[in-house]
Design a protein around this motif. Sequence first.
Motif, short mmCIF file in Angstrom:
data_model
loop_
_atom_site.label_atom_id
_atom_site.label_comp_id
_atom_site.label_asym_id
_atom_site.label_seq_id
_atom_site.Cartn_x
_atom_site.Cartn_y
_atom_site.Cartn_z
N LEU B 35 -11.91 -5.69 21.54
CA LEU B 35 -12.82 -6.82 21.74
C LEU B 35 -12.40 -7.66 22.93
O LEU B 35 -13.23 -8.24 23.62
N LYS B 41 -17.29 -6.00 26.07
CA LYS B 41 -17.40 -6.32 24.64
C LYS B 41 -17.21 -7.81 24.42
O LYS B 41 -17.90 -8.42 23.60
N THR B 42 -16.23 -8.39 25.12
CA THR B 42 -15.99 -9.83 24.98
C THR B 42 -17.25 -10.61 25.33
O THR B 42 -17.65 -11.55 24.64
N ARG B 44 -20.41 -9.59 25.33
CA ARG B 44 -21.48 -9.42 24.35
C ARG B 44 -21.21 -10.28 23.12
O ARG B 44 -22.10 -10.90 22.55
N LEU B 45 -19.94 -10.30 22.72
CA LEU B 45 -19.53 -11.05 21.54
C LEU B 45 -19.73 -12.54 21.77
O LEU B 45 -20.26 -13.27 20.92
N GLU B 47 -21.78 -13.94 23.77
CA GLU B 47 -23.22 -14.20 23.75
C GLU B 47 -23.69 -14.46 22.33
O GLU B 47 -24.42 -15.39 22.05
N LYS B 48 -23.18 -13.59 21.42
CA LYS B 48 -23.59 -13.69 20.02
C LYS B 48 -23.14 -15.03 19.42
O LYS B 48 -23.84 -15.61 18.59
N TYR B 49 -21.97 -15.50 19.84
CA TYR B 49 -21.43 -16.73 19.28
C TYR B 49 -21.84 -17.96 20.09
O TYR B 49 -21.34 -19.05 19.87
N CYS B 241 -12.93 -19.14 19.94
CA CYS B 241 -12.69 -17.74 20.27
C CYS B 241 -11.89 -17.05 19.17
O CYS B 241 -11.93 -15.82 19.04
N MET B 244 -14.37 -15.84 16.79
CA MET B 244 -15.17 -14.83 17.45
C MET B 244 -14.47 -13.47 17.42
O MET B 244 -15.09 -12.45 17.15
N THR B 245 -13.18 -13.47 17.67
CA THR B 245 -12.47 -12.18 17.79
C THR B 245 -11.66 -11.83 16.54
O THR B 245 -11.36 -10.66 16.32
#
Lengths: 506, 319
Positions: B35, B41-42, B44-45, B47-49, B241, B244-245
């Motif tokens: 991630l 990937k970071t 996209r992630l 963006e989601k958060y 973060c 998020m991760t």
Amino acid sequence: MSKISFYVIVVLLIAIGVGTAWTRHTHTGEAFLPGTQRVVWQVEARVHFTATGDPVKVSLALPDATQRFSLFNERATSPGYGFAIVEKNHQPRGEWTKGSAQGPQTLYYKAEFVAQPRRAGKPLTLHPFAVEPVDWPEPAATAARQLLDAAREKSSDPASLIREIVKLLHAAPANQDAALLLDQGIDKAHLVARLLNQADVPARVLMGLYLEDARRRQSLSPMVEVYTPQEMIVVNPDTGEQGLPDNLLLWNEDDAGILDVTGGHHSSVKFSMIQRLVPARQIAQAQDSLFNILGVHILPIESQSMFKMLFLLPIGALVVVFMRLIVGIKTSGTFMPVLIALAFLETSLIPGLISFVLIVAFGLVLRNYLSYLNLLMVARISTLIVLVITIIAAMSLIDYKLGLSTGITVTFFPMIIIAWTIERMSILWEEEGPKEVLVQGSGSLLVAVLAYGLMTFKPLMHLSFNFPELNTVVIALMLLMGQYTGYRLSELYRFRELFKDSGHAD
Amino acid sequence: MLISPRKLAAAGILGMNSRNHDFIGRYNQRHLYPLVDNKLKTKRLAEKYGIATPKLRFVLHHQYEVKRTARLLAQRESFVVKPAKGSGGKGILVIVGRNGDRFVKGSGVEVTLHDVERHMSNIIAGLHSLGGNPDSILIEDVVQCAPWLAAYSYEGVPDIRVIVFKGYPVLAMVRLATHASDGKANLHQGAVGVGIDIATGCALKAVQQSRRIQIHPDNDIDLHALQIQDWTHLLEIAAGCAEMTGLGYLGADLVIDREHGPELLELNARPGLAIQIANGIGLVPRLRHIEALDTVHQDAAARVAYVQKAFAADMALAG
């Protein structure tokens, strides 16, 4: 995993490795240090007799190699004779046979023995036997009875009884009973044995050979073997000394006779012996021990030399772990230094270092040119590999023309690793500057030289090859270092700024 | 000149072995690494958060896309080329302007389209990725740094590194590019690190190449005057973060865009230790403090509020 079980595993690994190595050392005599030599006794029995023309059968008692000495190798030389080793009453005997022979005959039996380290408290393992009934003619019977009475008076157990009997037999002025018994025509050993049997102590005569360097035409010496419920006692009938002498090789245990010849007469057997030094390894490997399964020396020589290299790798890896985790040295590629060190093993250090630095430096120059060609990476590194091989070939040629001898061995450098090293260093140069290249390059070389130093350290080479089980100790050390969470040596320097001018922080 | 280990321990300095064993090994689960190791990937992630990141223009996975994309790039004034799996800022090419056909790098050095293509080929081949695996390329807009912060930097965008432990920001610094660092905000490449007080957002100390400085070497600005605006908000993004991760110990790299405000640049599951030198503060006491907490605050803002109070006392250390 808890701390305790971790340390249990570490201790267990060390115990297994050291324990196995130690057991093997004591059982097979495999030495911990290289170049250890052991004394080997070469004993030759020379049987001489005059054949009468009939079928010949010669039976010679063979040494009992189960006590202080172990048989290293044996052979019989006797042209025209068939030879076999048979066992009679737990005793090995050599049997020579021939259809017919005429005139003087000489047969040889040669064997080599290794003195076993004396283990304290290890009893002799002779075979028990019973009291033999004794029958003396008069007046010897009375003399024997009286001598025994005198001896019994001063003794309390078999051991002291033996002492007293021998003392009486040697008394000066001579004891009358003793003198009479000695006159009966039996030798002192048998006399002591008979007296003991009469006193209901099982005793018999066994023969042994005193090993002394470079002696020829020796005979066997009789000893008295006494069986008490607690132990076996071996007694020298001349001195009364009890216990098996260190240099006495037991030849045969019972009274069956050393030499037995049918089809010949005037038979005799004489012994000569000589002592020589043999590398401990050779002896250890000749032994038929369960522990020898662990040694790689049962493999063909070709695979052995491969393992010799392979078993050095853990040492190199250990150096890498130490230098990175405890010292904190930066290397380019984690285990590249070990591979360089392996290459140094082939080239020896100084020529290896020089050629390595030359190859990498030259490679960096070529790589710099390659970067202008805008190649895809795989193609670039492949080109680099070919170039590295060309450089090495060229260096070997120049070397050869100049009459130096390092050239050929340079080819053993791991080309692909070198090509990668050059690629990495070149990128490092572009991204972090020449200083970082120097730091990582010299770090790698330092670790490689250290690993090389340990890998060529004779005792370590010897241990790694002959005691591969010690690798569990290496693993234990790696586990321990893997758990080290203290500061690296380099960090003691790295964080110095924190303390330099922060007077108020202290 | 070596410092005694006891002195280091007394100052609470976190060593590399301890970081790897006691924190990264214990709080960062291996399967979460991709991630943060993969910037795509970071992104996209994030963006989601709802966490802002620099605008992504192109993503390239294959060599054949390089030429085509290069042609499209030829029409752009500025862009950043990044390997998706690069580590430690490796392989990042920042183009800030044009000079005719030529591209101007952050450092002012000019390169040709050919050079840009070669750079992209290298990335695709995996030159900058961990383990040399084939990689993808991200092409993003150049961050237009907020002028009040840009003033402290030289030829490059400053970024703010925050160490977040179990969701709590524990240590922070601003990394300022220098001429020596080629416009990159990487400390080991010669960028300046300025420790930032968690409570106030004010500069504590500044170092370059592990050496204490007070003035930026290129533009003579007093680094101690630096104060991050909207500091609490920035810390809250960093703290977020963690959720998020799912990583317990991470380094969040943020930039402050002139228009969009704070943006997440990248995350790091193995953040370096130099931040301690920049702050003059050891990580260990703060990490242990967080480790000892009975209850963890669920809300990022609550966590930031907590550390801003708990670690304010450390101001005394900075003098």
